[in-house]
Design an enzyme around this catalytic site. Structure first.
Site, PDB file in Angstrom:
ATOM      1  N   THR A 193      31.210  -7.371 -32.646  1.00 52.53           N
ATOM      2  CA  THR A 193      30.542  -6.263 -31.958  1.00 52.53           C
ATOM      3  C   THR A 193      29.417  -6.737 -31.039  1.00 52.53           C
ATOM      4  O   THR A 193      28.802  -7.782 -31.304  1.00 52.53           O
ATOM      5  CB  THR A 193      29.964  -5.300 -33.017  1.00 52.53           C
ATOM      6  OG1 THR A 193      29.104  -4.366 -32.381  1.00 52.53           O
ATOM      7  CG2 THR A 193      29.142  -6.030 -34.075  1.00 52.53           C
ATOM      8  N   ASP A 194      29.111  -5.918 -30.040  1.00 50.63           N
ATOM      9  CA  ASP A 194      27.964  -6.231 -29.172  1.00 50.63           C
ATOM     10  C   ASP A 194      26.640  -6.153 -29.939  1.00 50.63           C
ATOM     11  O   ASP A 194      25.613  -6.641 -29.458  1.00 50.63           O
ATOM     12  CB  ASP A 194      27.924  -5.301 -27.950  1.00 50.63           C
ATOM     13  CG  ASP A 194      27.850  -3.817 -28.276  1.00 50.63           C
ATOM     14  OD1 ASP A 194      27.791  -3.453 -29.464  1.00 50.63           O
ATOM     15  OD2 ASP A 194      27.845  -3.002 -27.318  1.00 50.63           O
TER      16      ASP A 194
ATOM     17  N   LYS B  86      27.817  -8.682 -39.466  1.00 48.44           N
ATOM     18  CA  LYS B  86      28.810  -9.057 -38.456  1.00 48.44           C
ATOM     19  C   LYS B  86      28.479 -10.427 -37.853  1.00 48.44           C
ATOM     20  O   LYS B  86      29.373 -11.244 -37.613  1.00 48.44           O
ATOM     21  CB  LYS B  86      28.877  -8.002 -37.344  1.00 48.44           C
ATOM     22  CG  LYS B  86      29.396  -6.634 -37.769  1.00 48.44           C
ATOM     23  CD  LYS B  86      30.814  -6.641 -38.296  1.00 48.44           C
ATOM     24  CE  LYS B  86      31.863  -6.947 -37.257  1.00 48.44           C
ATOM     25  NZ  LYS B  86      33.244  -6.822 -37.811  1.00 48.44           N
TER      26      LYS B  86
HETATM   27  P1  NAD Z   1      36.248   1.889 -39.597  1.00 48.61           P
HETATM   28  O1  NAD Z   1      35.083   2.012 -40.515  1.00 48.61           O
HETATM   29  O2  NAD Z   1      36.848   3.105 -39.005  1.00 48.61           O
HETATM   30  O3  NAD Z   1      37.425   1.109 -40.331  1.00 48.61           O
HETATM   31  C1  NAD Z   1      37.216   0.006 -41.165  1.00 48.61           C
HETATM   32  C2  NAD Z   1      38.473  -0.189 -42.007  1.00 48.61           C
HETATM   33  O4  NAD Z   1      38.283  -1.366 -42.822  1.00 48.61           O
HETATM   34  C3  NAD Z   1      38.759   0.970 -42.966  1.00 48.61           C
HETATM   35  O5  NAD Z   1      40.129   1.303 -42.922  1.00 48.61           O
HETATM   36  C4  NAD Z   1      38.383   0.422 -44.329  1.00 48.61           C
HETATM   37  O6  NAD Z   1      39.097   0.998 -45.406  1.00 48.61           O
HETATM   38  C5  NAD Z   1      38.691  -1.056 -44.144  1.00 48.61           C
HETATM   39  N1  NAD Z   1      37.963  -1.945 -45.057  1.00 48.61           N
HETATM   40  C6  NAD Z   1      36.629  -1.934 -45.317  1.00 48.61           C
HETATM   41  N2  NAD Z   1      36.323  -2.909 -46.207  1.00 48.61           N
HETATM   42  C7  NAD Z   1      37.500  -3.543 -46.499  1.00 48.61           C
HETATM   43  C8  NAD Z   1      37.837  -4.626 -47.331  1.00 48.61           C
HETATM   44  N3  NAD Z   1      36.913  -5.262 -48.072  1.00 48.61           N
HETATM   45  N4  NAD Z   1      39.124  -5.029 -47.384  1.00 48.61           N
HETATM   46  C9  NAD Z   1      40.077  -4.387 -46.645  1.00 48.61           C
HETATM   47  N5  NAD Z   1      39.819  -3.341 -45.866  1.00 48.61           N
HETATM   48  C10 NAD Z   1      38.533  -2.926 -45.778  1.00 48.61           C
HETATM   49  O7  NAD Z   1      35.774   0.877 -38.477  1.00 48.61           O
HETATM   50  P2  NAD Z   1      36.194   0.773 -36.955  1.00 48.61           P
HETATM   51  O8  NAD Z   1      35.268   1.579 -36.137  1.00 48.61           O
HETATM   52  O9  NAD Z   1      37.659   0.955 -36.829  1.00 48.61           O
HETATM   53  O10 NAD Z   1      35.825  -0.763 -36.672  1.00 48.61           O
HETATM   54  C11 NAD Z   1      36.795  -1.781 -36.872  1.00 48.61           C
HETATM   55  C12 NAD Z   1      36.166  -3.125 -36.582  1.00 48.61           C
HETATM   56  O11 NAD Z   1      35.693  -3.139 -35.237  1.00 48.61           O
HETATM   57  C13 NAD Z   1      34.951  -3.439 -37.450  1.00 48.61           C
HETATM   58  O12 NAD Z   1      35.014  -4.800 -37.783  1.00 48.61           O
HETATM   59  C14 NAD Z   1      33.763  -3.142 -36.561  1.00 48.61           C
HETATM   60  O13 NAD Z   1      32.666  -3.959 -36.904  1.00 48.61           O
HETATM   61  C15 NAD Z   1      34.311  -3.503 -35.202  1.00 48.61           C
HETATM   62  N6  NAD Z   1      33.733  -2.784 -34.062  1.00 48.61           N
HETATM   63  C16 NAD Z   1      33.650  -1.412 -34.072  1.00 48.61           C
HETATM   64  C17 NAD Z   1      33.152  -0.752 -32.950  1.00 48.61           C
HETATM   65  C18 NAD Z   1      33.030   0.755 -32.910  1.00 48.61           C
HETATM   66  O14 NAD Z   1      32.412   1.280 -31.978  1.00 48.61           O
HETATM   67  N7  NAD Z   1      33.596   1.493 -33.838  1.00 48.61           N
HETATM   68  C19 NAD Z   1      32.732  -1.489 -31.824  1.00 48.61           C
HETATM   69  C20 NAD Z   1      32.805  -2.895 -31.868  1.00 48.61           C
HETATM   70  C21 NAD Z   1      33.338  -3.521 -32.986  1.00 48.61           C
HETATM   71  O1  DAU Z   2      28.080  -1.094 -30.259  1.00 50.55           O
HETATM   72  C1  DAU Z   2      29.174  -1.267 -31.112  1.00 50.55           C
HETATM   73  C2  DAU Z   2      28.931  -0.516 -32.381  1.00 50.55           C
HETATM   74  O2  DAU Z   2      29.039   0.866 -32.057  1.00 50.55           O
HETATM   75  C3  DAU Z   2      29.896  -0.884 -33.503  1.00 50.55           C
HETATM   76  O3  DAU Z   2      29.721  -2.229 -33.843  1.00 50.55           O
HETATM   77  C4  DAU Z   2      29.675   0.016 -34.721  1.00 50.55           C
HETATM   78  O4  DAU Z   2      30.657  -0.257 -35.708  1.00 50.55           O
HETATM   79  C5  DAU Z   2      29.782   1.446 -34.279  1.00 50.55           C
HETATM   80  O5  DAU Z   2      29.483   2.312 -35.374  1.00 50.55           O
HETATM   81  C6  DAU Z   2      28.832   1.741 -33.126  1.00 50.55           C
HETATM   82  O6  DAU Z   2      27.455   1.662 -33.559  1.00 50.55           O
HETATM   83  P1  DAU Z   2      26.334   2.693 -33.082  1.00 50.55           P
HETATM   84  O7  DAU Z   2      25.248   2.699 -34.081  1.00 50.55           O
HETATM   85  O8  DAU Z   2      25.974   2.468 -31.665  1.00 50.55           O
HETATM   86  O9  DAU Z   2      27.219   4.030 -33.163  1.00 50.55           O
HETATM   87  P2  DAU Z   2      26.872   5.495 -33.640  1.00 50.55           P
HETATM   88  O10 DAU Z   2      28.017   6.360 -33.253  1.00 50.55           O
HETATM   89  O11 DAU Z   2      26.396   5.553 -35.047  1.00 50.55           O
HETATM   90  O12 DAU Z   2      25.629   5.876 -32.701  1.00 50.55           O
HETATM   91  C7  DAU Z   2      25.747   5.880 -31.289  1.00 50.55           C
HETATM   92  C8  DAU Z   2      24.401   6.291 -30.713  1.00 50.55           C
HETATM   93  O13 DAU Z   2      24.165   7.665 -31.067  1.00 50.55           O
HETATM   94  C9  DAU Z   2      23.230   5.512 -31.294  1.00 50.55           C
HETATM   95  O14 DAU Z   2      22.246   5.339 -30.284  1.00 50.55           O
HETATM   96  C10 DAU Z   2      22.690   6.411 -32.384  1.00 50.55           C
HETATM   97  C11 DAU Z   2      22.967   7.811 -31.833  1.00 50.55           C
HETATM   98  N1  DAU Z   2      23.214   8.833 -32.880  1.00 50.55           N
HETATM   99  C12 DAU Z   2      24.175   8.603 -33.801  1.00 50.55           C
HETATM  100  C13 DAU Z   2      24.414   9.520 -34.804  1.00 50.55           C
HETATM  101  C14 DAU Z   2      25.483   9.264 -35.849  1.00 50.55           C
HETATM  102  C15 DAU Z   2      22.476  10.024 -32.872  1.00 50.55           C
HETATM  103  O15 DAU Z   2      21.613  10.256 -32.004  1.00 50.55           O
HETATM  104  N2  DAU Z   2      22.719  10.926 -33.873  1.00 50.55           N
HETATM  105  C16 DAU Z   2      23.636  10.720 -34.846  1.00 50.55           C
HETATM  106  O16 DAU Z   2      23.794  11.591 -35.741  1.00 50.55           O
END
Ligand code: NAD
Ligand code: DAU
Length: 374
Positions: free
Chosen positions: A158-159, A186
Site C-alpha cells: 500500500t501507499d 504492511k
Molecule cells: P479486505 O479486508 O477486503 O480483504 C482481506 C481478505 O484477507 C479477507 O478476505 C480476509 O478474510 C482475508 N484474510 C485476512 N487475514 C487472513 C489470514 N491470516 N489468512 C488468510 N486470509 C486472511 O482487504 P482489501 O481492501 O481487499 O485489501 C487487499 C490487500 O490490498 C491488503 O493486503 C491491503 O493491505 C492491500 N491494499 C488495499 C487497498 C485498499 O484501498 N483497500 C489499497 C492498497 C493496498
Molecule cells: O491508501 C491505501 C489504503 O487505503 C489501504 O492500504 C487501506 O487498506 C485502505 O483501507 C485505505 O485506507 P484509508 O484509511 O485511506 O481508507 P478509509 O476508507 O478508511 O478512509 C479514507 C479517508 O476517509 C481517510 O482520510 C479517512 C476518511 N474517513 C474514513 C472513514 C471510514 C472519514 O472521514 N470517515 C470515515 O468514517
C-alpha cells in the site's frame, strides 16, 4: 443479485507471458480486491486456474466469489480453501501446487488497527513469513529438479507505507515511514519480502496500491460506508476538516496492475500503483451525494482519526515502463460504484449485520454525539 462475471480483457499475447495457463494461489481472495482479481483473471478464459486461500475474517465474504458459480467454465477452474496464511499446514500443500502466490491477505482497515492491532501483525508479519518460507522451499525443490520452476510471490502492499506526503509524489526509492499500526504491519511484511529476495534470491515482487474503490468493498471504508449510510438517510461521519487527500484507484485497475506486475515485473522490485484522482475527502463525498441525489446536510464533522495521514500521492512512472496505465476515470468509476451499491442492497445489508453493529457503535456513537455541521 451481484450478477455474472463479464468477460474481461484478453491476456497478453502467447509467448510474452510466463504464466499462461498457470495455477495461481490467491491468498485473501474472498476480500474486496482479492475477489476482483479472481473474478477478472478467470474471466479472461485463458486457462488460468486459481485456488483461493482465505481465513474468512469479518472482511472475507464468499458472496464476493458467488458470481463465478453462475458460469460452469469459470467455476471449473476455481477452488476455495478456508485457512490462515499464518499456518504452514494450511499454506504449504497449496504452495507446492502453485506456479505463483498472489498475496492479498491482510487486516486492511486503519481504524481497526488503532483499536486492536494484534491480528494485523499476525497476518501481516507472521503470515507473510509463512508464505515466504513456502515459496523458498518450493524454489529449492525446483533447483533439485523436483518441480518445473520456482513459484513467484506477489506481495500486495500500500501507499500507506510512505506515511503522509505533504507535497510532491512518493517514488519507490523513498524511505518507508508508516504512521498507523496497519501501515507498520504492511511495511514490516514488505521488508521481509525484500530480505528474502536479497538473502535467498526468492522471486518476489511488491505492489503499492493507492486508495481503492469499487463494488464488493466492505462498508467500513469511506466510499461504501457513506453510500450505504446515505441510502438509509443516516449521518455521514467525516473525520476532522475532511480536507485529507487520497488518490482514488478503481479496483479493476488495481487488480490489472497486480496481474501485470506478476507477469512482467522484475524480481525484487517494488511498483507503485497510483490512482487517477487526487481529491480531498470532502470532494469525494460531494460527488457521491450528487450521484445519489442526497443532501449535504447528512454529512457531520466528527472527531478525527488519531495520527490521520493528511495526504498520499505516488509517482507511477516505474509501472508505466512495464506498459501499465489506469483505464477507469474516477467520475465514471465512482458513478458505477454508487449505482452498484444501490442495485445490490442485499449484499451490503448482509455485511452490515452481527459484529457490524458493535463495531459501528464503538467507532462512531460518541463521535456522532459530539458532531457538528460540515
Ligand atoms: P479486505 O479486508 O477486503 O480483504 C482481506 C481478505 O484477507 C479477507 O478476505 C480476509 O478474510 C482475508 N484474510 C485476512 N487475514 C487472513 C489470514 N491470516 N489468512 C488468510 N486470509 C486472511 O482487504 P482489501 O481492501 O481487499 O485489501 C487487499 C490487500 O490490498 C491488503 O493486503 C491491503 O493491505 C492491500 N491494499 C488495499 C487497498 C485498499 O484501498 N483497500 C489499497 C492498497 C493496498
Ligand atoms: O491508501 C491505501 C489504503 O487505503 C489501504 O492500504 C487501506 O487498506 C485502505 O483501507 C485505505 O485506507 P484509508 O484509511 O485511506 O481508507 P478509509 O476508507 O478508511 O478512509 C479514507 C479517508 O476517509 C481517510 O482520510 C479517512 C476518511 N474517513 C474514513 C472513514 C471510514 C472519514 O472521514 N470517515 C470515515 O468514517
Amino acid at each position: 443479485m451481484t450478477g455474472p462475471v463479464p468477460d474481461s480483457r484478453p491476456a497478453d499475447a502467447p509467448g510474452t507471458d510466463p504464466f499462461v495457463r498457470a495455477h495461481l494461489l490467491v491468498t485473501g481472495g474472498a476480500g474486496f480486491i482479492g475477489s476482483a482479481y479472481v473474478r477478472n483473471v478467470l474471466a479472461r478464459r485463458d486457462g488460468t486456474r486459481i485456488t483461493v486461500l482465505d481465513k474468512l475474517t469479518y472482511a472475507g465474504n464468499r458472496a464476493n466469489l458467488e458470481p463465478l458459480q453462475a458460469d460452469r467454465e469459470l467455476a471449473g477452474r476455481f477452488h476455495f480453501v478456508q485457512g490462515d496464511i499464518a499456518e504452514p499446514d494450511d499454506v504449504d500443500p497449496l504452495a507446492a501446487a502453485a506456479d505463483a502466490v498472489v498475496n492479498f491477505a491482510a487486516e486492511s482497515h486503519v481504524d481497526r488497527s488503532i483499536v486492536d492491532p494484534e491480528a494485523f501483525l499476525r497476518t501481516g508479519v507472521i503470515g507473510v513469513h509463512v508464505l515466504l518460507e513456502a515459496v523458498r522451499r518450493e524454489a529449492l525443490r525446483a533447483a533439485a529438479g523436483d518441480r518445473e520452476r520456482a513459484p513467484r510471490l506477489v506481495q500486495v502492499s500500500t501507499d500507506e507505507v510512505y506515511g503522509t506526503v505533504p507535497d510532491g509524489l512518493s517514488s519507490e526509492a523513498d524511505p518507508l515511514a508508516p504512521r498507523s499500526p496497519y501501515a507498520a504491519a504492511k511495511a514490516a511484511g514488505e521488508l521481509l519480502v525484500r530480505s528474502y529476495a536479497v538473502t535467498h534470491g526468492t522471486d518476489a515482487v511488491i505492489t503499492r496500491g493507492s486508495n481503492t474503490y469499487g463494488p464488493f468493498q466492505h462498508p467500513e471504508k469511506l466510499i461504501p460506508l457513506f453510500v450505504t449510510n446515505a441510502l438509509d438517510d443516516e449521518p455521514l461521519p467525516l473525520y476532522g476538516d475532511g480536507l485529507q487527500e487520497r488518490d482514488w484507484l478503481h479496483v479493476d485497475d488495481h487488480v490489472g496492475a497486480v496481474d501485470h506486475v506478476l507477469r512482467h515485473g522484475l524480481a525484487g522490485e517494488v511498483y507503485n500503483v497510483p490512482g487517477d484522482a487526487q481529491l480531498p475527502n470532502r470532494e469525494v463525498v460531494k460527488r457521491l451525494l450528487g450521484r445519489l441525489g442526497k443532501p449535504w446536510s447528512l454529512v457531520r464533522t466528527v472527531e478525527d482519526r488519531p495520527g490521520h495521514d493528511r495526504r498520499y500521492a505516488m509517482d507511477g512512472s516505474k509501472i508505466a515502463t512495464l506498459g501499465w496505465r489506469n483505464r477507469v476515470p474516477f467520475p465514471a468509476g465512482l458513478d458505477a460504484t454508487v449505482d452498484w451499491y444501490r442495485a445490490n442492497e442485499a449484499w451490503w445489508r448482509a455485511v452490515r449485520t452481527g459484529d457490524w453493529h458493535a463495531w459501528y457503535e464503538r467507532q462512531y456513537a460518541e463521535r456522532l454525539a459530539g458532531s457538528a455541521e460540515a
